[in-house]
Design a protein around this motif. Structure first.
Motif, short mmCIF file in Angstrom:
data_model
loop_
_atom_site.label_atom_id
_atom_site.label_comp_id
_atom_site.label_asym_id
_atom_site.label_seq_id
_atom_site.Cartn_x
_atom_site.Cartn_y
_atom_site.Cartn_z
N VAL A 61 0.81 -1.06 -0.02
CA VAL A 61 0.00 0.07 -0.02
C VAL A 61 0.94 1.28 -0.05
CG1 VAL A 61 -1.69 1.36 1.33
CG2 VAL A 61 -1.90 -1.36 0.98
N ASP A 62 2.07 1.18 0.60
CA ASP A 62 2.98 2.37 0.89
C ASP A 62 3.83 2.63 -0.17
OD1 ASP A 62 1.47 3.17 3.06
OD2 ASP A 62 3.15 2.63 4.40
N ALA A 63 3.80 1.53 -1.23
CA ALA A 63 5.12 1.57 -2.28
C ALA A 63 5.31 3.05 -2.98
CB ALA A 63 4.83 0.55 -3.44
N ASP A 64 4.23 3.53 -3.36
CA ASP A 64 4.32 4.85 -4.15
C ASP A 64 4.69 5.94 -3.21
OD1 ASP A 64 3.47 3.64 -6.42
OD2 ASP A 64 1.17 4.47 -5.97
N ARG A 65 4.36 6.11 -1.86
CA ARG A 65 4.74 6.81 -0.99
C ARG A 65 6.35 6.64 -0.48
NH1 ARG A 65 0.27 5.31 2.33
NH2 ARG A 65 -1.84 6.92 1.81
N ASP A 66 6.45 5.49 -0.45
CA ASP A 66 7.83 5.17 -0.09
C ASP A 66 8.98 5.77 -1.35
OD1 ASP A 66 7.31 4.18 2.23
OD2 ASP A 66 7.08 2.04 1.62
N ALA A 67 8.65 5.59 -2.44
CA ALA A 67 9.32 5.91 -3.69
C ALA A 67 9.17 7.20 -3.77
CB ALA A 67 8.59 5.42 -4.99
N GLN A 68 8.26 8.00 -3.41
CA GLN A 68 8.45 9.62 -3.48
C GLN A 68 9.21 10.21 -2.46
OE1 GLN A 68 4.35 11.13 -2.67
NE2 GLN A 68 5.10 13.27 -1.98
N VAL A 69 9.47 9.42 -1.35
CA VAL A 69 10.57 10.03 -0.33
C VAL A 69 11.96 9.34 -0.54
CG1 VAL A 69 8.79 11.11 1.10
CG2 VAL A 69 9.64 8.84 1.56
N GLY A 70 11.74 8.41 -1.24
CA GLY A 70 13.25 7.80 -1.57
C GLY A 70 13.82 6.93 -0.65
N ARG A 71 12.79 6.15 0.30
CA ARG A 71 13.02 5.13 1.10
C ARG A 71 13.73 3.97 0.45
NH1 ARG A 71 7.64 5.48 4.89
NH2 ARG A 71 8.26 7.33 5.76
N SER A 72 15.16 3.83 0.30
CA SER A 72 15.73 2.79 -0.41
C SER A 72 15.59 1.35 0.35
CB SER A 72 17.30 3.05 -0.45
OG SER A 72 17.83 3.32 0.89
N GLY A 73 15.41 1.37 1.68
CA GLY A 73 15.18 0.17 2.41
C GLY A 73 13.95 -0.61 2.13
N LYS A 74 13.18 -0.05 1.23
CA LYS A 74 11.66 -0.57 0.90
C LYS A 74 11.73 -1.47 -0.46
CE LYS A 74 9.33 1.12 4.60
NZ LYS A 74 8.67 0.38 5.40
N PRO A 75 11.81 -2.82 -0.37
CA PRO A 75 11.92 -3.47 -1.56
C PRO A 75 10.73 -3.25 -2.66
CG PRO A 75 12.20 -4.83 0.25
CD PRO A 75 11.76 -3.20 0.90
N VAL A 76 9.61 -3.02 -2.29
CA VAL A 76 8.77 -2.68 -3.17
C VAL A 76 8.76 -1.63 -4.08
CG1 VAL A 76 6.24 -2.53 -3.75
CG2 VAL A 76 6.91 -4.11 -2.06
N ALA A 77 9.11 -0.51 -3.28
CA ALA A 77 9.30 1.03 -3.90
C ALA A 77 10.36 1.00 -4.59
CB ALA A 77 9.26 1.91 -2.52
N SER A 78 11.43 0.25 -4.25
CA SER A 78 12.88 0.36 -4.92
C SER A 78 12.70 -0.53 -6.27
CB SER A 78 14.06 -0.03 -4.15
OG SER A 78 13.89 -1.51 -3.82
N GLY A 79 11.67 -1.78 -6.39
CA GLY A 79 11.43 -2.44 -7.51
C GLY A 79 12.45 -3.66 -7.38
N ALA A 80 12.79 -3.99 -6.00
CA ALA A 80 13.52 -5.31 -5.86
C ALA A 80 12.71 -6.41 -5.91
CB ALA A 80 14.34 -5.14 -4.55
N VAL A 81 11.51 -6.31 -5.74
CA VAL A 81 10.46 -7.27 -5.85
C VAL A 81 9.27 -6.75 -6.40
CG1 VAL A 81 9.48 -6.74 -3.57
CG2 VAL A 81 9.38 -9.20 -4.43
#
Length: 271
Positions: A61-81
């Motif tokens: 649910v938070d993937a877009d928000r995490d990507a917006q603030v550049g949270r590199s430790g979030k695998p979904v936001a970074s595209g790692a999964v």
């Protein structure tokens, strides 16, 4: 190697450390109330599956928000999964948690299902409201009920209340480091509305009240008095040192007292 990296990213997306911590505490509680080894293993399976589903749903649910603030430790936001893989993990783990709860009876299963539903509701939007602490209180408060109902006993009121207060404190402590990033992405739960200083104070009051309930409910005096004194010393030192710019002493003090609460709960036994 590629499959291993994907599996690792998927695991990280589930926030495994909090999931393992909640599972370990619940398993310890199950052992404390007299559950047999197979019963403790059943509690581990049910609670861990449920906690993983909550973690995966949160990151999804938070993937877009995490990507917006550049949270590199979030695998979904970074595209790692992929989001599809995480969604599949949620769809698989959630029913497993319910199925593994069934052997403990209808009442225990209902308690665990409500606890999970509350946690999922937090992920799906309650986190951005003034009632953001409510799912933590409900979900944590119902975990002791799941354990005791599973052995045919009603949970002590003090235990449910202590768990609910500790869960509420966990909400404030967990959100504190991300207040700025959350505000930038539109998340405005109760801690965000109160601000860092007031939220830290609320968390401190909650963990101290939890300690007091545990002392009155299971430890007793005079040993319990030592626990309360230690809690006061830790919280006081943390709040004083935390007034320095950039200090996280208050945050660390709240976490330490929360851990003390857990140790007291698991070490004292439940009557």
């Amino acid at each position: 190697m590629r499959h291993f990296a994907t599996a690792s990213a998927l695991l990280r997306a589930a926030h495994p450390l909090p999931a393992l911590a909640v599972t370990a505490i619940t398993a310890g509680l199950a052992a404390a109330v007299g559950s047999r080894p197979l019963g403790v293993l059943g509690v581990v399976g049910a609670v861990l599956s449920g906690q993983l589903s909550v973690g995966w749903l949160n990151d999804l649910v938070d993937a877009d928000r995490d990507a917006q603030v550049g949270r590199s430790g979030k695998p979904v936001a970074s595209g790692a999964v992929s989001r599809r893989a995480v969604l599949l993990a949620v769809v698989v783990s959630a029913p497993i948690a319910v199925v593994l709860s069934l052997p403990f009876g209808a009442a225990a299963t209902a308690a665990h299902l409500v606890a999970l539903g509350s946690a999922w509701a937090y992920d799906l939007g309650v986190k951005s409201t003034a009632f953001s602490v409510l799912p933590y209180a409900v979900s944590f408060g119902l975990l002791p009920a799941f354990v005791t109902l599973g052995i045919g006993a009603a949970p002590p009121v003090w235990l449910v209340l202590a768990a609910a207060l500790l869960g509420s404190a966990a909400h404030f402590v967990n959100v504190l480091p991300d207040l700025a990033d959350d505000a930038a992405t539109g998340v405005c739960g109760l801690p965000h509305r109160l601000g860092a200083t007031k939220s830290t104070a609320v968390a401190a009051v909650l963990v101290f009240t939890t300690a007091a309930l545990l002392v009155l409910g299971s430890v007793g005096f005079p040993a319990g008095l030592l626990v309360l004194v230690l809690a006061v010393v830790l919280l006081s030192a943390g709040l004083v040192l935390g007034r320095r710019p950039g200090s996280r002493a208050a945050f660390h003090a709240v976490v330490l007292v929360a851990l003390l609460d857990v140790v007291v709960l698991l070490g004292s036994g439940i009557s």
